[in-house]
Design a protein around this motif. Structure first.
Motif, PDB file in Angstrom:
ATOM      1  N   UNK A 168       0.777  -1.316  -0.031  1.00  0.00           N
ATOM      2  CA  UNK A 168       0.173   0.282   0.106  1.00  0.00           C
ATOM      3  C   UNK A 168       0.805   1.198   0.004  1.00  0.00           C
ATOM      4  N   UNK A 169       0.876   1.937  -1.058  1.00  0.00           N
ATOM      5  CA  UNK A 169       1.447   3.314  -1.156  1.00  0.00           C
ATOM      6  C   UNK A 169       0.398   4.421  -0.961  1.00  0.00           C
ATOM      7  N   UNK A 170       0.903   5.706  -1.228  1.00  0.00           N
ATOM      8  CA  UNK A 170      -0.190   6.801  -1.526  1.00  0.00           C
ATOM      9  C   UNK A 170       0.331   8.159  -2.136  1.00  0.00           C
ATOM     10  N   UNK A 171      -0.419   8.907  -2.582  1.00  0.00           N
ATOM     11  CA  UNK A 171      -0.083   9.788  -3.673  1.00  0.00           C
ATOM     12  C   UNK A 171       0.784   9.293  -5.017  1.00  0.00           C
ATOM     13  N   UNK A 172       1.604  10.076  -5.293  1.00  0.00           N
ATOM     14  CA  UNK A 172       2.352   9.635  -6.450  1.00  0.00           C
ATOM     15  C   UNK A 172       3.730   8.991  -6.159  1.00  0.00           C
ATOM     16  N   UNK A 173       3.848   7.612  -6.148  1.00  0.00           N
ATOM     17  CA  UNK A 173       4.968   7.059  -5.799  1.00  0.00           C
ATOM     18  C   UNK A 173       5.838   6.672  -7.104  1.00  0.00           C
ATOM     19  N   UNK A 224       6.500  17.226  -4.810  1.00  0.00           N
ATOM     20  CA  UNK A 224       5.437  18.043  -5.303  1.00  0.00           C
ATOM     21  C   UNK A 224       5.395  18.375  -6.642  1.00  0.00           C
ATOM     22  N   UNK A 225       6.682  18.257  -7.382  1.00  0.00           N
ATOM     23  CA  UNK A 225       6.643  18.068  -8.888  1.00  0.00           C
ATOM     24  C   UNK A 225       5.792  17.485  -9.472  1.00  0.00           C
ATOM     25  N   UNK A 226       5.745  15.934  -8.828  1.00  0.00           N
ATOM     26  CA  UNK A 226       4.814  15.217  -9.620  1.00  0.00           C
ATOM     27  C   UNK A 226       3.354  15.567  -9.352  1.00  0.00           C
ATOM     28  N   UNK A 227       3.062  16.090  -8.274  1.00  0.00           N
ATOM     29  CA  UNK A 227       1.707  16.483  -7.774  1.00  0.00           C
ATOM     30  C   UNK A 227       1.566  17.711  -8.852  1.00  0.00           C
ATOM     31  N   UNK A 228       2.118  18.437  -9.334  1.00  0.00           N
ATOM     32  CA  UNK A 228       1.846  19.622 -10.069  1.00  0.00           C
ATOM     33  C   UNK A 228       1.622  19.097 -11.533  1.00  0.00           C
TER      34      UNK A 228
END
Length: 437
Positions: free
Chosen positions: A43-48, A280-284
Motif C-alpha cells: 500500500x502506497x499513497x499519492x504519486x509513488x 510536489x513536482x509530480x503533484x503539479x
C-alpha cells in the motif's frame, strides 16, 4: 513545557494493539511459481511512481505477484493504516509510511518487522545518514527503508513573472529572491509588489507555506526531547504572523489544498509561486495534465528557497508483522528502495531519492524536465538537499499540521479570521485535538 502523547483514538487503544501483537504470527512461506505465484501486497499513497517497477520485479521474479493499492493522499493513508492496526488485520505486507506520521508509527514500532533480520545492516550505507536513522526506532530496530526525501526549491510561473515585470530566467529568479541568502522577508516583499501590480495571488494558500516555514526550524511542533513546542514559542508565532500579514494583504489565492479546481489554478494565473519539495513536482504535473495544460504552462523551478535549506516529507517502506511472507516482503521493500530503482522512481514521480548513489546520478544527469520549462529538476533538488537536516517529528505532528494549523489557516485564507484570531484558533484546536497526559 507540556508533554503530549499520541491520541489513543488514532489507534483505537493500546489493548487492541496488544491483541494484534499477540495474534499475528506467521512465518515466511516458500516463494511461489510462475503457475502459482506468491502474492505480496503493498500500500502506497499519492504519486509513488512504482507501477513500472512492480512489473519489472514480477518479470525478474516469476514466482511473485504484487498486489498494489495506492491511496490518494498521505493523510488518508495514515487513517487507513491505523484503522487496520487497531482492527488487528488488513495491513499490507509492505506499507508506505510518510515522514509526517512517522512519530505516531514509532509508538507502535513493534507492529513492523525489524529489517535488521533481513539484511538492513548490509545496505545501510545506501542512504543519507539522517534518513536511515529516521527509520530506526528507540530500540535500534530498523522498521523502514527510505524512499524519497523532500528538499525544497521554489516553483514559479515564468509567464506570470514576465507579465508583472519580473525576470523569468531561473537563475535570475534565484538572485531576485536572494540566492543563498534568500529570506521570507524578501519572499513576502516580492509578493506584495506582485499583488499590487496584478491583483492576483502570490501563493496558492497559506497552509503549504506554513508547513515549509515550520519544517525549516531547528525544532518544529515538538522539541528534540519530544515536548510540544507551540504555545510559548515566540519565534513560531512571529513567523505565523508574518505569513498572516501576507495573507491578509491578498497574497493567498485561497485555493483548496490538494484540489486546485482539478488543476485549474495552475493554468489560469491564480497564483505565481508554489513551495516545492521534490515530490510536489509530480503533484503539479498531475494537476496540469488534469486541467489540460502541461509543457506550455509557464511553470519553472528555481534553485532557491526562502530561509535556506528545508525538507518537507519523504517516505519509508515497512513490512508488517502481520505478513505471512516477511522475507519476500522485505526483499521487495529493499529492491524498491535500492539506488537503481530510486532513479527510476524519480523519473516517474518527480521526487528526489534518499540514497546517495541515486542523488549523485540525478545531479550528474541534470535531465531537462519538459513540464518545468526544461529545468534540470534533479540537479536542482540535489543542490537544495545540501544542508538539510532531519527535524524530530512527534506522534501528533501530522494532526497538528492538518487539523490544527491547517484548519486555522483555512479560516485565515477565507478572511473569517485575522492573524491573531487564527493563532488563537490554532491553540484552541491544539488543546482539543491533542490529548494531554
Amino acid at each position: 513545557m507540556k508533554n503530549f502523547k499520541h491520541r489513543a483514538g488514532a489507534v483505537a487503544g493500546a489493548a487492541a494493539l496488544a491483541l494484534l501483537a499477540a495474534g499475528c504470527g506467521g512465518g515466511d512461506s516458500q516463494a511461489g511459481t510462475a503457475e502459482d505465484p506468491l502474492e505480496i501486497s503493498i500500500t502506497t499513497f499519492g504519486t509513488f511512481g512504482y507501477d513500472d517497477l512492480y512489473a519489472e520485479y514480477e518479470e525478474a521474479n516469476p514466482g511473485i505477484k504484487i498486489r498494489h493499492n495506492n491511496i490518494d493522499r498521505g493523510a488518508n493513508a495514515q487513517t487507513d493504516l491505523f484503522t487496520k492496526l487497531a482492527a488487528g488485520s488488513g495491513v499490507s505486507d509492505v506499507v508506505a509510511i510518510e515522514e509526517g506520521w512517522l512519530g505516531a508509527v514509532m509508538e507502535v514500532s513493534d507492529e513492523f518487522v525489524d529489517l535488521n533480520d533481513y539484511g538492513a545492516e548490509d545496505i545501510k550505507d545506501n542512504w543519507v545518514d539522517w534518513k536511515y536513522q529516521q527509520g530506526t526506532d528507540a530500540e535500534g530496530r530498523v522498521i523502514g527503508y527510505g524512499t524519497d526525501i523532500g528538499p525544497q526549491g521554489l516553483c514559479y510561473n515564468g509567464k506570470l513573472f514576465e507579465a508583472a515585470g519580473l525576470p523569468s530566467d531561473r537563475e535570475a529568479v534565484a538572485e531576485l529572491f536572494g540566492g543563498d541568502d534568500a529570506t521570507w522577508d524578501r519572499y513576502f516583499e516580492l509578493g506584495n509588489e506582485y499583488h499590487e501590480k496584478t491583483g492576483l495571488g502570490w501563493y496558492d494558500q497559506s497552509g503549504f507555506v506554513w508547513n515549509s516555514m515550520v519544517n525549516q526550524m531547528e525544532e518544529g511542533y515538538y522539541t528534540a526531547d519530544g515536548d510540544l513546542n507551540i504555545e510559548d514559542n515566540a519565534a513560531m508565532k512571529e513567523q505565523f504572523m508574518q505569513l498572516a500579514a501576507g495573507t491578509e494583504a491578498g497574497l493567498s489565492g485561497n485555493e483548496k489544498k490538494w484540489d486546485w479546481g482539478k488543476g485549474r489554478a495552475f493554468t489560469d494565473g491564480s497564483f505565481a509561486t508554489f513551495v516545492c519539495p521534490g515530490w510536489m513536482l509530480g503533484t503539479i504535473q498531475e494537476q496540469l495534465e488534469s486541467a489540460g495544460g502541461a509543457e506550455d504552462s509557464g511553470w519553472d523551478f528555481a534553485d532557491v528557497f526562502p530561509g535556506g535549506a528545508s525538507n518537507w516529507g519523504g517516505a519509508f517502506l515497512s513490512v508488517s508483522e502481520e505478513s505471512e511472507h516477511k522475507e519476500e516482503a522485505a526483499k521487495l521493500a529493499a529492491w524498491l528502495t535500492a539506488p537503481e530503482q530510486q532513479v527510476k522512481q524519480s523519473a516517474a514521480a518527480n521526487n528526489f531519492p534518499s540514497t546517495l548513489e541515486a542523488q549523485q546520478q540525478l545531479a550528474e544527469d541534470a535531465t531537462p524536465n519538459k513540464v518545468f520549462n526544461d529545468a534540470p529538476t534533479g540537479a536542482i533538488l540535489a543542490s537544495r538537499a545540501e544542508g538539510v537536516k532531519a527535524q524530530f517529528k512527534g506522534p501528533d505532528d501530522s494532526v497538528i499540521q492538518e487539523k490544527v494549523f491547517g484548519a486555522a489557516l483555512t479560516q485565515l485564507d477565507a478572511g473569517s479570521l485575522d492573524g491573531e484570531g487564527a493563532w488563537n484558533e490554532a491553540i484552541k484546536l491544539l488543546n482539543e485535538q491533542v490529548e494531554q497526559d
